[in-house]
Scaffold this motif. Structure first.
Motif, PDB file in Angstrom:
ATOM      1  N   ALA A 144      36.701  47.053  44.758  1.00 25.69           N
ATOM      2  CA  ALA A 144      36.055  47.339  43.376  1.00 25.69           C
ATOM      3  C   ALA A 144      36.779  48.956  43.248  1.00 25.69           C
ATOM      4  N   MET A 145      36.692  49.299  44.242  1.00 24.43           N
ATOM      5  CA  MET A 145      37.423  50.528  44.378  1.00 24.43           C
ATOM      6  C   MET A 145      39.023  50.572  44.624  1.00 24.43           C
ATOM      7  N   GLU A 146      39.408  49.975  44.381  1.00 26.30           N
ATOM      8  CA  GLU A 146      40.611  48.999  44.790  1.00 26.30           C
ATOM      9  C   GLU A 146      41.049  48.395  42.946  1.00 26.30           C
ATOM     10  N   ALA A 147      40.469  48.834  42.488  1.00 24.02           N
ATOM     11  CA  ALA A 147      39.894  48.178  40.872  1.00 24.02           C
ATOM     12  C   ALA A 147      39.753  49.260  40.404  1.00 24.02           C
ATOM     13  N   HIS A 279      36.253  34.368  30.996  1.00 24.80           N
ATOM     14  CA  HIS A 279      36.412  35.573  31.944  1.00 24.80           C
ATOM     15  C   HIS A 279      34.818  35.426  32.640  1.00 24.80           C
ATOM     16  N   THR A 280      34.277  36.378  33.706  1.00 27.54           N
ATOM     17  CA  THR A 280      33.106  36.169  34.551  1.00 27.54           C
ATOM     18  C   THR A 280      32.300  36.717  33.320  1.00 27.54           C
ATOM     19  N   PRO A 281      30.908  36.521  33.220  1.00 32.39           N
ATOM     20  CA  PRO A 281      30.101  36.937  32.312  1.00 32.39           C
ATOM     21  C   PRO A 281      29.923  38.680  32.858  1.00 32.39           C
ATOM     22  N   THR A 295      41.463  41.905  35.721  1.00 31.50           N
ATOM     23  CA  THR A 295      42.118  40.793  34.548  1.00 31.50           C
ATOM     24  C   THR A 295      42.597  41.273  33.949  1.00 31.50           C
ATOM     25  N   GLU A 296      41.595  42.014  33.084  1.00 33.41           N
ATOM     26  CA  GLU A 296      41.821  42.546  32.310  1.00 33.41           C
ATOM     27  C   GLU A 296      43.523  42.792  32.028  1.00 33.41           C
ATOM     28  N   SER A 315      49.008  47.942  30.105  1.00 27.28           N
ATOM     29  CA  SER A 315      47.849  48.090  29.091  1.00 27.28           C
ATOM     30  C   SER A 315      46.663  46.634  28.869  1.00 27.28           C
ATOM     31  N   SER A 316      45.630  47.209  27.999  1.00 25.14           N
ATOM     32  CA  SER A 316      44.879  45.665  27.975  1.00 25.14           C
ATOM     33  C   SER A 316      43.761  46.534  26.668  1.00 25.14           C
TER      34      SER A 316
END
Length: 362
Positions: A144-147, A279-281, A295-296, A315-316
Motif C-alpha cells: 500500500a505504501m509503495e502504491a 478490475h478488482t471490486p 493498475t490504473e 496519467s490515469s
C-alpha cells in the motif's frame, strides 16, 4: 517554521544532500570513486525517498548523521522486504486483504495532496487475524505504501510542484470491543512504527473521525507510540458535525462523501464506471483501492516503462479526475510561478556516480 514540500531547497539542504550521500558511501563501503561505472557497487536512492529523509530529520540535533543512518537502515530494509518490486509481485491474497482492510484514495486537499481513507472500524478483527499473520500483514502494508508513493508522483505532476505528503482519514465507524484486542493493537503499533521509520515526512495530517467513546481510552494507550511531531498532526473527532467544518477549512474535497461512516454502504458512485468487471471490486462506493490505483497507473503505459520513478509518472483519467477536485483551489493558492519551476523530482541517484554533487535543482 514548517517547510512546505514545494519550497525550493536551501543551500544548507543541498549541502546536506552531498554529505548524506558521502556518509552512505562510507557506511556501505562503496568508496568515493566518482567515476565508477560498476552498477554492482552502486546504491540507487529515488528522489522522493531522499527528500523524505532530508527534511524528515531536519529537526534532529545531529541532522545529517541521523538522516544518513536512518536512510541506510531503510535501504537495507527495502532490500529485505522487496519493496522495490512488491507492486509487480504483490503479496498473496491481495484482493482478500483489501476486502478486510478498506483503504484507498477518496479525494484531495486545497494544495492537491491525496486524501487517503482507512476504514479501520469495518475490519472483522477475528477473521482478519485468522487470514493474515504478522509477516503477511507487513507485506500488504508495504504494498500500500509503495502504491501511495506512485500516487504522490502523479499528484506532483498534476499540480506542477513537489509533493510528498498525504492526508489520512481514519474512519472508526463500526468500532467495537472486538477491535480492542491486544493482538490487533500490536499489529497496528508495528505498522505505525514501520510507517514512521521507513516513510518519514509522509503525513500532512491524520484525522480520525466517527470516534466512539470506546476509542478515547484506546487512543490514550496508542498516543505514547506516536512521535511528538506526528502527534501534532493528529486530530480525533466525532461525527459529521465536527469533521465536515474541518474538511471545509482545510479545503478537503471528496469524490463521494458517502464513503465516510455508515453511508459508505450506499450504491455505487459515478466513479465506478467499469462494466466488464476487469478490475478488482472496489472496497467502498468510490474509494480507489491500492491495487486498483497501481493498475490504473500501469495499464495505460508501455509494460516496459512502469511507474518506477518519479520523473515520468503516467496519467490515469480516473485518478486525475480525483486530483482535479482541488486543482483550481491549489492554483489560486500558488504564491508565484517560481513554485512551478522546481525540479520536482531529483533524478534517481546512483551513489557511485556522484550525481548529487550537483545542485539538485539545476
Amino acid at each position: 517554521e514548517e517547510v512546505e514540500e514545494w519550497d525550493p531547497m536551501t543551500a544548507r539542504e543541498r549541502g546536506a544532500i552531498r554529505e548524506i550521500v558521502h556518509r552512505l558511501r562510507i557506511i556501505r563501503d562503496i568508496g568515493v570513486c566518482e567515476n565508477s561505472t560498476d552498477p554492482s557497487k552502486g546504491v540507487s536512492v529515488e528522489s522522493d525517498l531522499l527528500m523524505l529523509f532530508l527534511r524528515g530529520y531536519k529537526h534532529e540535533k545531529h541532522w545529517i548523521q541521523e538522516a544518513a543512518h536512518r536512510l541506510n537502515n531503510t535501504l537495507t530494509w527495502r532490500e529485505e522486504v522487496g519493496a522495490d518490486s512488491i507492486l509487480d509481485n504483490p503479496p498473496a491474497n491481495r484482493s482478500e486483504f483489501e476486502r478486510f482492510w478498506k483503504s484507498g484514495l477518496v479525494g484531495t486537499d486545497s494544495q492537491g495532496r491525496a486524501v487517503i481513507l482507512d476504514k479501520l472500524g469495518e475490519i472483522d478483527p477475528w477473521a482478519f487475524l485468522e487470514a493474515f499473520n504478522r509477516s503477511q500483514f507487513i507485506s500488504h502494508r508495504v504494498y500500500a505504501m509503495e502504491a501511495a508513493r506512485r500516487l504522490v508522483w502523479r499528484a506532483s505532476a498534476i499540480q506542477g510542484k513537489r509533493l510528498y505528503k498525504m492526508n489520512f482519514i481514519i474512519d472508526m465507524s463500526g468500532l467495537s470491543m472486538s477491535h480492542i484486542r491486544p493482538l490487533i493493537f500490536s499489529r497496528i503499533k508495528e505498522y505505525m512504527n514501520l510507517f514512521s521509520t521507513y516513510y518519514p515526512e509522509t503525513v500532512k495530517r491524520l484525522i480520525i473521525i466517527n470516534s466512539p467513546f470506546l476509542f478515547t481510552s484506546a487512543w490514550a494507550a496508542v498516543k505514547p507510540w506516536v512521535h511528538p511531531l506526528t502527534l501534532n498532526k493528529i486530530q480525533v473527532l466525532g461525527g459529521p458535525k465536527s469533521y465536515l467544518p474541518l474538511f471545509q477549512k482545510l479545503g478537503i474535497k471528496l469524490q463521494n462523501p458517502g464513503d465516510l461512516g455508515e453511508a459508505s454502504k450506499s450504491p455505487k458512485s459515478s466513479l465506478d464506471t467499469n462494466s466488464d468487471n476487469t478490475h478488482t471490486p472496489e472496497v467502498s462506493p468510490s474509494m480507489l483501492s491500492w491495487q486498483r490505483i497501481y493498475t490504473e497507473l500501469t495499464q495505460l503505459t508501455d509494460p516496459k516503462s512502469k511507474p518506477s520513478s518519479p520523473e515520468k509518472p503516467p496519467s490515469s483519467p480516473l485518478i486525475d479526475r480525483i486530483f482535479a477536485l482541488g486543482q483550481n483551489h491549489s492554483d489560486s493558492n500558488s504564491n508565484s510561478n517560481s513554485n512551478l519551476n522546481l525540479n520536482l523530482n531529483l533524478k534517481p541517484l546512483n551513489l557511485t556516480l556522484g550525481l548529487v554533487a550537483r545542485n539538485p535543482e539545476e
